[in-house]
Design a protein around this motif. Structure first.
Motif, PDB file in Angstrom:
ATOM      1  N   SER A 219      40.171  23.777 -27.282  1.00  0.00           N
ATOM      2  CA  SER A 219      40.038  22.484 -27.963  1.00  0.00           C
ATOM      3  C   SER A 219      38.627  22.225 -28.478  1.00  0.00           C
ATOM      4  O   SER A 219      38.407  21.298 -29.243  1.00  0.00           O
ATOM      5  CB  SER A 219      40.447  21.345 -27.024  1.00  0.00           C
ATOM      6  OG  SER A 219      39.552  21.255 -25.928  1.00  0.00           O
ATOM      7  N   ASP A 270      57.646  18.722 -23.140  1.00  0.00           N
ATOM      8  CA  ASP A 270      57.165  17.846 -22.064  1.00  0.00           C
ATOM      9  C   ASP A 270      56.118  16.842 -22.531  1.00  0.00           C
ATOM     10  O   ASP A 270      55.749  15.937 -21.778  1.00  0.00           O
ATOM     11  CB  ASP A 270      56.569  18.689 -20.931  1.00  0.00           C
ATOM     12  CG  ASP A 270      57.605  19.582 -20.279  1.00  0.00           C
ATOM     13  OD1 ASP A 270      58.785  19.185 -20.269  1.00  0.00           O
ATOM     14  OD2 ASP A 270      57.241  20.676 -19.805  1.00  0.00           O
ATOM     15  N   GLU A 271      55.580  16.999 -23.749  1.00  0.00           N
ATOM     16  CA  GLU A 271      54.512  16.133 -24.236  1.00  0.00           C
ATOM     17  C   GLU A 271      54.808  15.687 -25.657  1.00  0.00           C
ATOM     18  O   GLU A 271      55.604  16.298 -26.371  1.00  0.00           O
ATOM     19  CB  GLU A 271      53.168  16.864 -24.200  1.00  0.00           C
ATOM     20  CG  GLU A 271      52.746  17.337 -22.830  1.00  0.00           C
ATOM     21  CD  GLU A 271      51.407  18.055 -22.879  1.00  0.00           C
ATOM     22  OE1 GLU A 271      50.373  17.397 -23.122  1.00  0.00           O
ATOM     23  OE2 GLU A 271      51.406  19.287 -22.691  1.00  0.00           O
ATOM     24  N   THR A 272      54.112  14.628 -26.078  1.00  0.00           N
ATOM     25  CA  THR A 272      54.277  14.146 -27.447  1.00  0.00           C
ATOM     26  C   THR A 272      53.490  15.011 -28.414  1.00  0.00           C
ATOM     27  O   THR A 272      52.566  15.743 -28.016  1.00  0.00           O
ATOM     28  CB  THR A 272      53.779  12.701 -27.566  1.00  0.00           C
ATOM     29  OG1 THR A 272      52.354  12.681 -27.336  1.00  0.00           O
ATOM     30  CG2 THR A 272      54.484  11.788 -26.574  1.00  0.00           C
ATOM     31  N   ALA A 274      51.367  13.969 -30.612  1.00  0.00           N
ATOM     32  CA  ALA A 274      49.982  13.492 -30.631  1.00  0.00           C
ATOM     33  C   ALA A 274      49.184  14.046 -29.457  1.00  0.00           C
ATOM     34  O   ALA A 274      48.028  14.464 -29.615  1.00  0.00           O
ATOM     35  CB  ALA A 274      49.953  11.965 -30.611  1.00  0.00           C
ATOM     36  N   SER A 275      49.790  14.070 -28.267  1.00  0.00           N
ATOM     37  CA  SER A 275      49.102  14.589 -27.092  1.00  0.00           C
ATOM     38  C   SER A 275      48.799  16.075 -27.239  1.00  0.00           C
ATOM     39  O   SER A 275      47.697  16.532 -26.913  1.00  0.00           O
ATOM     40  CB  SER A 275      49.964  14.352 -25.849  1.00  0.00           C
ATOM     41  OG  SER A 275      49.411  15.002 -24.719  1.00  0.00           O
ATOM     42  N   ILE A 276      49.754  16.832 -27.736  1.00  0.00           N
ATOM     43  CA  ILE A 276      49.554  18.270 -27.928  1.00  0.00           C
ATOM     44  C   ILE A 276      48.471  18.517 -28.965  1.00  0.00           C
ATOM     45  O   ILE A 276      47.611  19.393 -28.800  1.00  0.00           O
ATOM     46  CB  ILE A 276      50.881  18.934 -28.329  1.00  0.00           C
ATOM     47  CG1 ILE A 276      51.855  18.907 -27.146  1.00  0.00           C
ATOM     48  CG2 ILE A 276      50.649  20.365 -28.804  1.00  0.00           C
ATOM     49  CD1 ILE A 276      53.271  19.280 -27.509  1.00  0.00           C
ATOM     50  N   ARG A 278      45.891  16.693 -29.667  1.00  0.00           N
ATOM     51  CA  ARG A 278      44.582  16.453 -29.056  1.00  0.00           C
ATOM     52  C   ARG A 278      44.187  17.597 -28.128  1.00  0.00           C
ATOM     53  O   ARG A 278      43.030  18.029 -28.114  1.00  0.00           O
ATOM     54  CB  ARG A 278      44.596  15.139 -28.264  1.00  0.00           C
ATOM     55  CG  ARG A 278      44.614  13.883 -29.123  1.00  0.00           C
ATOM     56  CD  ARG A 278      44.301  12.648 -28.298  1.00  0.00           C
ATOM     57  NE  ARG A 278      45.282  12.436 -27.233  1.00  0.00           N
ATOM     58  CZ  ARG A 278      46.406  11.748 -27.377  1.00  0.00           C
ATOM     59  NH1 ARG A 278      46.712  11.213 -28.552  1.00  0.00           N
ATOM     60  NH2 ARG A 278      47.242  11.588 -26.360  1.00  0.00           N
ATOM     61  N   LYS A 279      45.129  18.096 -27.359  1.00  0.00           N
ATOM     62  CA  LYS A 279      44.809  19.150 -26.382  1.00  0.00           C
ATOM     63  C   LYS A 279      44.371  20.452 -27.032  1.00  0.00           C
ATOM     64  O   LYS A 279      43.645  21.234 -26.417  1.00  0.00           O
ATOM     65  CB  LYS A 279      46.011  19.393 -25.469  1.00  0.00           C
ATOM     66  CG  LYS A 279      46.197  18.294 -24.434  1.00  0.00           C
ATOM     67  CD  LYS A 279      47.259  18.657 -23.414  1.00  0.00           C
ATOM     68  CE  LYS A 279      47.319  17.608 -22.313  1.00  0.00           C
ATOM     69  NZ  LYS A 279      48.323  17.941 -21.279  1.00  0.00           N
ATOM     70  N   THR A 283      41.653  16.058 -33.819  1.00  0.00           N
ATOM     71  CA  THR A 283      41.421  14.625 -33.628  1.00  0.00           C
ATOM     72  C   THR A 283      42.341  13.794 -34.519  1.00  0.00           C
ATOM     73  O   THR A 283      42.530  12.607 -34.279  1.00  0.00           O
ATOM     74  CB  THR A 283      39.959  14.276 -33.936  1.00  0.00           C
ATOM     75  OG1 THR A 283      39.638  14.712 -35.270  1.00  0.00           O
ATOM     76  CG2 THR A 283      39.031  14.971 -32.947  1.00  0.00           C
ATOM     77  N   GLN A 285      46.231  13.536 -36.109  1.00  0.00           N
ATOM     78  CA  GLN A 285      47.578  14.073 -36.048  1.00  0.00           C
ATOM     79  C   GLN A 285      48.036  14.571 -37.410  1.00  0.00           C
ATOM     80  O   GLN A 285      48.799  15.532 -37.503  1.00  0.00           O
ATOM     81  CB  GLN A 285      48.553  13.009 -35.525  1.00  0.00           C
ATOM     82  CG  GLN A 285      49.935  13.564 -35.193  1.00  0.00           C
ATOM     83  CD  GLN A 285      50.816  12.544 -34.497  1.00  0.00           C
ATOM     84  OE1 GLN A 285      50.328  11.608 -33.871  1.00  0.00           O
ATOM     85  NE2 GLN A 285      52.131  12.718 -34.605  1.00  0.00           N
TER      86      GLN A 285
END
Length: 306
Positions: A219, A270-272, A274-276, A278-279, A283, A285
């Motif tokens: 990241s 398992d994640e949204t 947006a979360s993926i 960021r990970k 910065t 989407q």
């Protein structure tokens, strides 16, 4: 192949690859043969290992010289059609059809030669990244420096087959996973064979440091200047050497690995999105979505598991 995600493993690109891509030995086969015989197999999106427990055999690939294997040798095959034979001149039969019809053991007239095989598959859509990084054929001879561990694993695998007792399925599966990693390690240890390519870059001290920091923190908003500093090289020299060895420029590699991780996470569901995003270092989407579509031809949401 779900390896432990310790901090050390996070900086180990091979473990990172196999974990993220969902690599697993999905099928294990055995061949017992004598006399004159040959079996052919098609090119598929998979990694295949073949290990010889007894006797000799030849691996034949299109437009390549036949490769002789002896007991204790292991080879890995990528996206390539191949045949295994007692002699390169023997006309081959369809090995895929033989195994599909008769199960995981093929017997051809005796047991002068015994070989075991394993088909390594990946989570849907994830095979390209690793297969593009590895050569289509890797041979690890019994004479290699790392053959001791491989010989031990082959002996244990053969024992499990012959004992046929409770728990043998899970033990054989784990041994096949370990054999895959040991074979790649052993091949990588033969530096003269892998000067060019991802394995060669991983073993080269300067580029190896770079690959480890990339995989340790994907990241991070890496720049060529930062990565060149890790390597201890000028930007121009670093970019040229990385591209020559790995086959793509440094930031293209970072981008491809970020998006490969993202796609694997989307498929797990398992994640949204947006979360993926960021990970893996995005910065925005929308920027993530644009990069994802450019690489895979469809938006991130199309890959989310229902």
């Amino acid at each position: 192949m779900k390896l432990s995600r310790s901090s050390k493993a996070m900086n180990d690109p091979l473990s990172d690859f196999l974990n993220v891509l969902g690599a697993s030995v999905s099928r294990r086969t055995r061949l017992e043969a004598a006399g004159r015989w040959a079996l052919t197999f098609p090119a598929l999106d998979r990694l295949k290992f073949v290990a010889l427990l007894r006797g000799t055999a030849w691996i034949i690939r299109p437009a390549q010289a036949p490769q002789r294997m002896s007991a204790g040798d292991v080879c890995l095959l990528g996206r390539v059609a191949y045949a295994i034979a007692s002699d390169p001149e023997v006309p081959p039969n369809d090995g895929q059809a033989l195994y599909d019809a008769g199960g995981d053991v093929a017997r051809l007239g005796g047991d002068e030669t015994i070989a075991i095989g394993g088909t390594v598959t990946f989570d849907p859509g994830n095979s390209d990244f690793l297969l593009d990084m590895l050569p289509d054929f890797l041979l690890v001879p019994r004479s290699s420096a790392a053959s001791g561990a491989i010989a031990t694993i082959l002996g244990l695998m053969n024992d499990e087959i012959e004992r046929d007792i409770i728990g043998s399925e899970i033990v054989s599966a784990r041994l096949a996973d370990v054999l895959l990693v040991e074979a790649i390690r052993a091949y990588a240890g033969s530096i003269e064979q892998v000067e060019i390519g991802w394995l060669g870059a991983l073993l080269e001290p300067r580029l190896g440091r770079v690959l480890r920091v990339i995989h340790g923190d994907v990241s991070q908003p890496w720049t060529v200047a930062q990565l060149a500093g890790v390597a201890g090289m000028s930007r121009a020299a670093f970019s040229a050497e990385f591209t020559r060895r790995v086959g793509q420029p440094p930031l293209a590699y970072v981008r491809a690995w970020r998006l490969t991780i993202a796609r694997a996470a989307l498929i797990q569901g398992d994640e949204t999105v947006a979360s993926i995003a960021r990970k893996v270092g995005y910065t925005s989407q929308s920027a993530f979505g644009h990069a994802f579509r450019s690489t895979f031809g469809s938006p991130p949401k199309a890959h989310v598991r229902s």
